[in-house]
Design a protein around this motif. Structure first.
Motif, PDB file in Angstrom:
ATOM      1  N   VAL A 240       0.853  -1.197   0.000  1.00  0.00           N
ATOM      2  CA  VAL A 240       0.000   0.000   0.000  1.00  0.00           C
ATOM      3  C   VAL A 240       0.887   1.244   0.000  1.00  0.00           C
ATOM      4  CG1 VAL A 240      -0.223   0.101   2.541  1.00  0.00           C
ATOM      5  CG2 VAL A 240      -1.975   1.109   1.097  1.00  0.00           C
ATOM      6  N   GLN A 241       2.085   1.105   0.546  1.00  0.00           N
ATOM      7  CA  GLN A 241       3.003   2.236   0.635  1.00  0.00           C
ATOM      8  C   GLN A 241       3.571   2.652  -0.716  1.00  0.00           C
ATOM      9  OE1 GLN A 241       5.666   0.725   3.630  1.00  0.00           O
ATOM     10  NE2 GLN A 241       4.332   1.396   5.293  1.00  0.00           N
ATOM     11  N   LEU A 242       3.400   1.799  -1.736  1.00  0.00           N
ATOM     12  CA  LEU A 242       3.888   2.163  -3.060  1.00  0.00           C
ATOM     13  C   LEU A 242       2.881   3.065  -3.776  1.00  0.00           C
ATOM     14  CD1 LEU A 242       5.341  -1.297  -4.151  1.00  0.00           C
ATOM     15  CD2 LEU A 242       6.552   0.664  -3.209  1.00  0.00           C
ATOM     16  N   ALA A 243       1.730   3.253  -3.148  1.00  0.00           N
ATOM     17  CA  ALA A 243       0.695   4.165  -3.657  1.00  0.00           C
ATOM     18  C   ALA A 243       0.346   3.909  -5.118  1.00  0.00           C
ATOM     19  CB  ALA A 243       1.128   5.625  -3.462  1.00  0.00           C
ATOM     20  N   GLY A 244       0.286   2.633  -5.500  1.00  0.00           N
ATOM     21  CA  GLY A 244      -0.160   2.312  -6.848  1.00  0.00           C
ATOM     22  C   GLY A 244       0.906   2.360  -7.918  1.00  0.00           C
ATOM     23  N   GLU A 245       2.091   2.806  -7.584  1.00  0.00           N
ATOM     24  CA  GLU A 245       3.169   2.930  -8.568  1.00  0.00           C
ATOM     25  C   GLU A 245       3.557   1.553  -9.103  1.00  0.00           C
ATOM     26  OE1 GLU A 245       4.652   5.923  -9.325  1.00  0.00           O
ATOM     27  OE2 GLU A 245       5.892   4.927 -10.834  1.00  0.00           O
ATOM     28  N   GLY A 246       3.425   1.365 -10.419  1.00  0.00           N
ATOM     29  CA  GLY A 246       3.794   0.083 -11.013  1.00  0.00           C
ATOM     30  C   GLY A 246       2.658  -0.922 -11.074  1.00  0.00           C
ATOM     31  N   PHE A 247       1.480  -0.549 -10.588  1.00  0.00           N
ATOM     32  CA  PHE A 247       0.319  -1.442 -10.639  1.00  0.00           C
ATOM     33  C   PHE A 247      -0.696  -0.878 -11.631  1.00  0.00           C
ATOM     34  CE2 PHE A 247       1.222  -4.142  -6.959  1.00  0.00           C
ATOM     35  CZ  PHE A 247       2.139  -3.379  -6.255  1.00  0.00           C
ATOM     36  N   ASP A 248      -1.149  -1.699 -12.570  1.00  0.00           N
ATOM     37  CA  ASP A 248      -2.143  -1.240 -13.552  1.00  0.00           C
ATOM     38  C   ASP A 248      -3.444  -1.992 -13.334  1.00  0.00           C
ATOM     39  OD1 ASP A 248       0.557  -1.745 -15.824  1.00  0.00           O
ATOM     40  OD2 ASP A 248       0.040   0.129 -14.828  1.00  0.00           O
ATOM     41  N   LEU A 249      -4.535  -1.241 -13.174  1.00  0.00           N
ATOM     42  CA  LEU A 249      -5.837  -1.884 -12.972  1.00  0.00           C
ATOM     43  C   LEU A 249      -6.375  -2.382 -14.301  1.00  0.00           C
ATOM     44  CD1 LEU A 249      -7.583   0.569 -10.484  1.00  0.00           C
ATOM     45  CD2 LEU A 249      -6.176  -1.419 -10.009  1.00  0.00           C
ATOM     46  N   MET A 250      -6.886  -3.609 -14.311  1.00  0.00           N
ATOM     47  CA  MET A 250      -7.449  -4.160 -15.535  1.00  0.00           C
ATOM     48  C   MET A 250      -8.928  -4.473 -15.378  1.00  0.00           C
ATOM     49  SD  MET A 250      -4.290  -6.588 -16.552  1.00  0.00           S
ATOM     50  CE  MET A 250      -4.828  -6.679 -18.243  1.00  0.00           C
ATOM     51  N   ALA A 251      -9.497  -4.098 -14.239  1.00  0.00           N
ATOM     52  CA  ALA A 251     -10.922  -4.319 -13.995  1.00  0.00           C
ATOM     53  C   ALA A 251     -11.421  -3.138 -13.175  1.00  0.00           C
ATOM     54  CB  ALA A 251     -11.136  -5.627 -13.248  1.00  0.00           C
ATOM     55  N   THR A 252     -12.725  -3.125 -12.932  1.00  0.00           N
ATOM     56  CA  THR A 252     -13.339  -2.011 -12.207  1.00  0.00           C
ATOM     57  C   THR A 252     -14.021  -2.513 -10.949  1.00  0.00           C
ATOM     58  OG1 THR A 252     -13.882  -1.141 -14.382  1.00  0.00           O
ATOM     59  CG2 THR A 252     -14.851  -0.007 -12.508  1.00  0.00           C
ATOM     60  N   GLN A 253     -13.844  -1.791  -9.856  1.00  0.00           N
ATOM     61  CA  GLN A 253     -14.520  -2.176  -8.617  1.00  0.00           C
ATOM     62  C   GLN A 253     -16.024  -2.186  -8.856  1.00  0.00           C
ATOM     63  OE1 GLN A 253     -12.983  -0.818  -4.819  1.00  0.00           O
ATOM     64  NE2 GLN A 253     -15.035  -0.152  -4.227  1.00  0.00           N
ATOM     65  N   GLY A 254     -16.678  -3.241  -8.349  1.00  0.00           N
ATOM     66  CA  GLY A 254     -18.124  -3.334  -8.501  1.00  0.00           C
ATOM     67  C   GLY A 254     -18.554  -4.224  -9.641  1.00  0.00           C
ATOM     68  N   GLU A 255     -17.622  -4.586 -10.520  1.00  0.00           N
ATOM     69  CA  GLU A 255     -18.057  -5.420 -11.625  1.00  0.00           C
ATOM     70  C   GLU A 255     -17.923  -6.899 -11.270  1.00  0.00           C
ATOM     71  OE1 GLU A 255     -13.987  -4.954 -14.326  1.00  0.00           O
ATOM     72  OE2 GLU A 255     -15.877  -5.428 -15.313  1.00  0.00           O
ATOM     73  N   ARG A 256     -18.649  -7.710 -12.029  1.00  0.00           N
ATOM     74  CA  ARG A 256     -18.593  -9.142 -11.845  1.00  0.00           C
ATOM     75  C   ARG A 256     -17.416  -9.669 -12.653  1.00  0.00           C
ATOM     76  NH1 ARG A 256     -21.432 -13.751 -10.642  1.00  0.00           N
ATOM     77  NH2 ARG A 256     -21.173 -15.326 -12.249  1.00  0.00           N
ATOM     78  N   VAL A 257     -16.624 -10.549 -12.026  1.00  0.00           N
ATOM     79  CA  VAL A 257     -15.482 -11.115 -12.729  1.00  0.00           C
ATOM     80  C   VAL A 257     -15.550 -12.632 -12.694  1.00  0.00           C
ATOM     81  CG1 VAL A 257     -13.876  -9.179 -12.393  1.00  0.00           C
ATOM     82  CG2 VAL A 257     -14.102 -10.911 -10.594  1.00  0.00           C
ATOM     83  N   GLU A 258     -15.062 -13.248 -13.756  1.00  0.00           N
ATOM     84  CA  GLU A 258     -14.976 -14.707 -13.805  1.00  0.00           C
ATOM     85  C   GLU A 258     -13.621 -15.120 -13.251  1.00  0.00           C
ATOM     86  OE1 GLU A 258     -18.583 -15.454 -15.402  1.00  0.00           O
ATOM     87  OE2 GLU A 258     -17.112 -17.064 -15.642  1.00  0.00           O
ATOM     88  N   ALA A 259     -13.552 -16.315 -12.688  1.00  0.00           N
ATOM     89  CA  ALA A 259     -12.256 -16.839 -12.245  1.00  0.00           C
ATOM     90  C   ALA A 259     -11.315 -16.859 -13.440  1.00  0.00           C
ATOM     91  CB  ALA A 259     -12.423 -18.239 -11.673  1.00  0.00           C
ATOM     92  N   GLY A 260     -10.095 -16.413 -13.251  1.00  0.00           N
ATOM     93  CA  GLY A 260      -9.106 -16.460 -14.325  1.00  0.00           C
ATOM     94  C   GLY A 260      -9.013 -15.181 -15.138  1.00  0.00           C
ATOM     95  N   VAL A 261      -9.901 -14.221 -14.904  1.00  0.00           N
ATOM     96  CA  VAL A 261      -9.881 -12.962 -15.644  1.00  0.00           C
ATOM     97  C   VAL A 261      -8.863 -12.001 -15.016  1.00  0.00           C
ATOM     98  CG1 VAL A 261     -11.295 -10.859 -15.797  1.00  0.00           C
ATOM     99  CG2 VAL A 261     -12.176 -13.015 -16.656  1.00  0.00           C
ATOM    100  N   PRO A 262      -8.042 -11.313 -15.820  1.00  0.00           N
ATOM    101  CA  PRO A 262      -7.029 -10.411 -15.251  1.00  0.00           C
ATOM    102  C   PRO A 262      -7.657  -9.252 -14.479  1.00  0.00           C
ATOM    103  CG  PRO A 262      -6.610 -10.798 -17.592  1.00  0.00           C
ATOM    104  CD  PRO A 262      -7.963 -11.371 -17.297  1.00  0.00           C
ATOM    105  N   VAL A 263      -7.084  -8.937 -13.325  1.00  0.00           N
ATOM    106  CA  VAL A 263      -7.584  -7.847 -12.495  1.00  0.00           C
ATOM    107  C   VAL A 263      -6.538  -6.736 -12.342  1.00  0.00           C
ATOM    108  CG1 VAL A 263      -8.512  -7.245 -10.211  1.00  0.00           C
ATOM    109  CG2 VAL A 263      -9.093  -9.433 -11.258  1.00  0.00           C
TER     110      VAL A 263
END
Lengths: 162, 78
Positions: free
Chosen positions: A92-115
Protein backbone atom coordinates in the motif's frame (compact mmCIF):
# COMPACT_ATOMS: atom_id res chain seq x y z
CA UNK A 1 -32.86 -23.14 -6.01
CA UNK A 2 -31.19 -24.99 -3.14
CA UNK A 3 -30.18 -23.01 -0.07
CA UNK A 4 -27.05 -25.05 0.43
CA UNK A 5 -23.79 -23.17 -0.02
CA UNK A 6 -21.74 -24.72 -2.79
CA UNK A 7 -18.14 -25.69 -2.24
CA UNK A 8 -15.96 -22.81 -3.41
CA UNK A 9 -12.96 -23.83 -5.50
CA UNK A 10 -10.33 -21.11 -5.38
CA UNK A 11 -7.64 -20.91 -8.06
CA UNK A 12 -4.23 -19.31 -8.02
CA UNK A 13 -4.20 -15.66 -9.17
CA UNK A 14 -0.47 -15.63 -9.90
CA UNK A 15 2.27 -18.13 -10.80
CA UNK A 16 4.83 -19.20 -8.23
CA UNK A 17 5.36 -21.58 -5.34
CA UNK A 18 2.40 -22.19 -3.04
CA UNK A 19 3.11 -22.45 0.67
CA UNK A 20 1.26 -22.04 3.93
CA UNK A 21 0.37 -18.52 5.12
CA UNK A 22 2.79 -18.93 8.01
CA UNK A 23 5.53 -18.32 5.42
CA UNK A 24 4.39 -14.71 4.91
CA UNK A 25 6.63 -12.12 6.65
CA UNK A 26 3.70 -10.25 8.19
CA UNK A 27 1.74 -11.39 11.25
CA UNK A 28 -1.55 -10.14 9.82
CA UNK A 29 -1.31 -13.03 7.37
CA UNK A 30 1.05 -15.51 9.04
CA UNK A 31 -1.00 -15.58 12.23
CA UNK A 32 -4.20 -15.95 10.21
CA UNK A 33 -5.63 -12.74 11.65
CA UNK A 34 -7.94 -12.11 8.70
CA UNK A 35 -8.51 -15.73 7.73
CA UNK A 36 -6.79 -18.89 6.51
CA UNK A 37 -5.39 -19.27 3.01
CA UNK A 38 -2.33 -19.97 0.90
CA UNK A 39 0.71 -17.82 0.09
CA UNK A 40 2.26 -17.80 -3.37
CA UNK A 41 5.93 -16.95 -3.47
CA UNK A 42 7.31 -15.47 -6.70
CA UNK A 43 9.00 -17.63 -9.26
CA UNK A 44 12.79 -17.72 -9.13
CA UNK A 45 14.27 -14.84 -11.07
CA UNK A 46 11.27 -12.61 -10.46
CA UNK A 47 12.78 -10.96 -7.42
CA UNK A 48 15.11 -8.74 -9.36
CA UNK A 49 13.52 -8.63 -12.81
CA UNK A 50 12.10 -5.15 -12.45
CA UNK A 51 10.57 -4.70 -15.86
CA UNK A 52 8.72 -7.93 -16.26
CA UNK A 53 5.03 -7.55 -15.48
CA UNK A 54 2.46 -10.25 -14.95
CA UNK A 55 -1.30 -10.29 -14.67
CA UNK A 56 -2.93 -11.27 -11.41
CA UNK A 57 -6.27 -12.92 -12.14
CA UNK A 58 -9.44 -13.38 -10.13
CA UNK A 59 -9.28 -16.48 -7.89
CA UNK A 60 -13.04 -17.09 -8.05
CA UNK A 61 -16.08 -16.00 -10.03
CA UNK A 62 -17.95 -13.26 -8.24
CA UNK A 63 -18.20 -9.55 -7.54
CA UNK A 64 -15.05 -7.46 -7.37
CA UNK A 65 -16.10 -5.70 -4.17
CA UNK A 66 -12.76 -4.05 -3.39
CA UNK A 67 -10.09 -3.01 -5.82
CA UNK A 68 -6.93 -1.23 -4.74
CA UNK A 69 -3.89 -0.99 -7.01
CA UNK A 70 -2.08 -3.58 -4.88
CA UNK A 71 -4.90 -5.81 -3.58
CA UNK A 72 -8.46 -6.89 -4.30
CA UNK A 73 -11.37 -8.82 -2.82
CA UNK A 74 -13.83 -10.93 -4.82
CA UNK A 75 -17.09 -11.91 -3.15
CA UNK A 76 -18.65 -15.23 -4.12
CA UNK A 77 -22.21 -15.31 -5.38
CA UNK A 78 -23.44 -16.56 -1.99
CA UNK A 79 -22.68 -13.06 -0.78
CA UNK A 80 -20.91 -14.30 2.32
CA UNK A 81 -17.52 -15.61 1.23
CA UNK A 82 -14.82 -13.18 0.12
CA UNK A 83 -11.35 -14.01 -1.16
CA UNK A 84 -8.55 -11.48 -0.73
CA UNK A 85 -5.56 -11.32 -3.06
CA UNK A 86 -2.80 -9.09 -1.71
CA UNK A 87 0.06 -8.41 -4.11
CA UNK A 88 3.18 -8.20 -2.00
CA UNK A 89 3.48 -7.04 1.62
CA UNK A 90 3.15 -3.40 2.74
CA UNK A 91 2.68 -2.54 -0.92
CA UNK A 92 0.00 0.00 0.00
CA UNK A 93 3.00 2.24 0.63
CA UNK A 94 3.89 2.16 -3.06
CA UNK A 95 0.69 4.17 -3.66
CA UNK A 96 -0.16 2.31 -6.85
CA UNK A 97 3.17 2.93 -8.57
CA UNK A 98 3.79 0.08 -11.01
CA UNK A 99 0.32 -1.44 -10.64
CA UNK A 100 -2.14 -1.24 -13.55
CA UNK A 101 -5.84 -1.88 -12.97
CA UNK A 102 -7.45 -4.16 -15.54
CA UNK A 103 -10.92 -4.32 -13.99
CA UNK A 104 -13.34 -2.01 -12.21
CA UNK A 105 -14.52 -2.18 -8.62
CA UNK A 106 -18.12 -3.33 -8.50
CA UNK A 107 -18.06 -5.42 -11.62
CA UNK A 108 -18.59 -9.14 -11.85
CA UNK A 109 -15.48 -11.11 -12.73
CA UNK A 110 -14.98 -14.71 -13.81
CA UNK A 111 -12.26 -16.84 -12.24
CA UNK A 112 -9.11 -16.46 -14.32
CA UNK A 113 -9.88 -12.96 -15.64
CA UNK A 114 -7.03 -10.41 -15.25
CA UNK A 115 -7.58 -7.85 -12.49
CA UNK A 116 -4.23 -6.14 -11.93
CA UNK A 117 -1.00 -6.04 -13.92
CA UNK A 118 2.05 -5.73 -11.69
CA UNK A 119 5.73 -6.49 -11.42
CA UNK A 120 6.87 -8.66 -8.48
CA UNK A 121 10.42 -7.70 -9.41
CA UNK A 122 9.67 -3.98 -9.04
CA UNK A 123 8.05 -4.63 -5.66
CA UNK A 124 11.13 -6.52 -4.49
CA UNK A 125 13.37 -3.74 -5.85
CA UNK A 126 11.38 -1.31 -3.68
CA UNK A 127 12.40 -3.40 -0.67
CA UNK A 128 9.06 -5.11 -0.11
CA UNK A 129 8.31 -8.85 -0.10
CA UNK A 130 6.56 -9.86 -3.32
CA UNK A 131 4.78 -12.89 -1.85
CA UNK A 132 1.04 -12.97 -2.58
CA UNK A 133 -1.23 -14.10 0.26
CA UNK A 134 -4.61 -15.41 -0.91
CA UNK A 135 -6.99 -15.38 2.03
CA UNK A 136 -10.45 -16.81 2.71
CA UNK A 137 -11.68 -13.78 4.65
CA UNK A 138 -13.06 -14.48 8.11
CA UNK A 139 -13.26 -18.23 7.40
CA UNK A 140 -12.58 -20.64 10.21
CA UNK A 141 -9.21 -22.32 10.01
CA UNK A 142 -10.70 -25.73 9.31
CA UNK A 143 -12.94 -24.52 6.48
CA UNK A 144 -10.19 -24.97 3.90
CA UNK A 145 -9.06 -28.24 2.34
CA UNK A 146 -6.88 -29.37 -0.56
CA UNK A 147 -4.42 -26.50 -0.14
CA UNK A 148 -1.84 -26.43 -2.94
CA UNK A 149 1.84 -26.84 -2.12
CA UNK A 150 4.65 -26.30 -4.60
CA UNK A 151 4.65 -24.89 -8.11
CA UNK A 152 1.40 -23.40 -9.38
CA UNK A 153 0.48 -21.44 -12.47
CA UNK A 154 -2.41 -19.00 -12.81
CA UNK A 155 -5.69 -20.84 -12.65
CA UNK A 156 -4.35 -23.93 -10.85
CA UNK A 157 -6.45 -25.14 -7.91
CA UNK A 158 -5.24 -23.33 -4.79
CA UNK A 159 -7.65 -24.39 -2.05
CA UNK A 160 -11.23 -25.49 -1.47
CA UNK A 161 -13.53 -23.54 0.86
CA UNK A 162 -16.40 -25.66 2.16
CA UNK B 1 -19.93 1.34 11.86
CA UNK B 2 -19.62 4.72 13.53
CA UNK B 3 -19.79 3.02 16.94
CA UNK B 4 -16.96 0.72 15.99
CA UNK B 5 -14.90 3.67 14.81
CA UNK B 6 -15.54 5.47 18.11
CA UNK B 7 -14.57 2.35 20.09
CA UNK B 8 -11.35 2.04 18.15
CA UNK B 9 -10.51 5.69 18.66
CA UNK B 10 -11.04 5.15 22.40
CA UNK B 11 -8.85 2.03 22.35
CA UNK B 12 -6.11 4.04 20.67
CA UNK B 13 -6.09 6.48 23.56
CA UNK B 14 -8.59 8.99 22.26
CA UNK B 15 -8.67 11.38 19.33
CA UNK B 16 -5.96 13.54 20.86
CA UNK B 17 -3.54 10.61 20.85
CA UNK B 18 -3.94 9.74 17.18
CA UNK B 19 -1.55 11.49 14.85
CA UNK B 20 -2.25 9.60 11.64
CA UNK B 21 -4.56 6.91 10.31
CA UNK B 22 -4.48 5.11 7.02
CA UNK B 23 -6.03 1.89 5.87
CA UNK B 24 -5.06 -1.07 3.77
CA UNK B 25 -7.80 -3.58 3.02
CA UNK B 26 -7.33 -5.58 6.20
CA UNK B 27 -5.94 -3.17 8.72
CA UNK B 28 -5.63 0.36 10.02
CA UNK B 29 -2.11 1.70 10.23
CA UNK B 30 -2.02 4.42 12.87
CA UNK B 31 0.57 6.56 14.50
CA UNK B 32 -0.05 7.57 18.10
CA UNK B 33 1.48 10.21 20.31
CA UNK B 34 1.71 8.02 23.42
CA UNK B 35 1.74 4.23 22.93
CA UNK B 36 1.06 3.76 26.65
CA UNK B 37 -2.47 5.08 26.14
CA UNK B 38 -3.28 2.31 23.67
CA UNK B 39 -5.36 -0.54 25.05
CA UNK B 40 -5.10 -3.78 23.12
CA UNK B 41 -7.97 -5.32 25.07
CA UNK B 42 -10.22 -2.37 24.32
CA UNK B 43 -9.34 -2.60 20.64
CA UNK B 44 -10.14 -6.30 20.62
CA UNK B 45 -13.46 -5.63 22.34
CA UNK B 46 -14.15 -3.13 19.60
CA UNK B 47 -13.74 -5.96 17.10
CA UNK B 48 -10.07 -5.96 16.16
CA UNK B 49 -8.72 -9.36 15.14
CA UNK B 50 -5.28 -8.34 16.34
CA UNK B 51 -3.07 -5.43 17.33
CA UNK B 52 0.56 -5.02 16.28
CA UNK B 53 2.54 -2.29 18.02
CA UNK B 54 5.98 -1.11 17.02
CA UNK B 55 7.02 2.07 18.83
CA UNK B 56 4.43 4.70 18.02
CA UNK B 57 3.03 2.77 15.06
CA UNK B 58 -0.04 0.75 15.97
CA UNK B 59 -1.60 -1.52 13.37
CA UNK B 60 -5.13 -2.63 14.10
CA UNK B 61 -6.22 -5.65 12.06
CA UNK B 62 -9.93 -5.26 11.46
CA UNK B 63 -10.58 -7.18 8.29
CA UNK B 64 -11.93 -5.97 4.95
CA UNK B 65 -13.91 -3.04 6.34
CA UNK B 66 -10.67 -1.22 7.15
CA UNK B 67 -11.16 1.41 4.43
CA UNK B 68 -14.64 2.40 5.64
CA UNK B 69 -13.50 2.40 9.26
CA UNK B 70 -10.58 4.66 8.43
CA UNK B 71 -12.98 7.18 6.87
CA UNK B 72 -15.24 7.08 9.93
CA UNK B 73 -12.25 7.56 12.19
CA UNK B 74 -11.03 10.50 10.14
CA UNK B 75 -14.46 12.08 10.62
CA UNK B 76 -14.15 11.64 14.38
CA UNK B 77 -10.68 13.16 14.42
CA UNK B 78 -11.72 16.05 12.19
Amino acid sequence: MSEAIDTLRVVSPVPGTAMGLESVPDPTFSAGMVGPGVAIHPEPGQEGGQDRKQEAVSPITGMLVKLHPHAFVVMASDGSRGVLVHLGIDTVQLAGEGFDLMATQGERVEAGVPVIRWSPGAVAAAGKPSVVPVVALEASADALTEEAHGAVVRGDPLFVWE
Amino acid sequence: MADKAAAIVAGLGGAGNIEDVEACITRLRTEVGDPALVSESELKSAGAHGVLTSGSVVQVVVGPEADTLADDIQDLLG
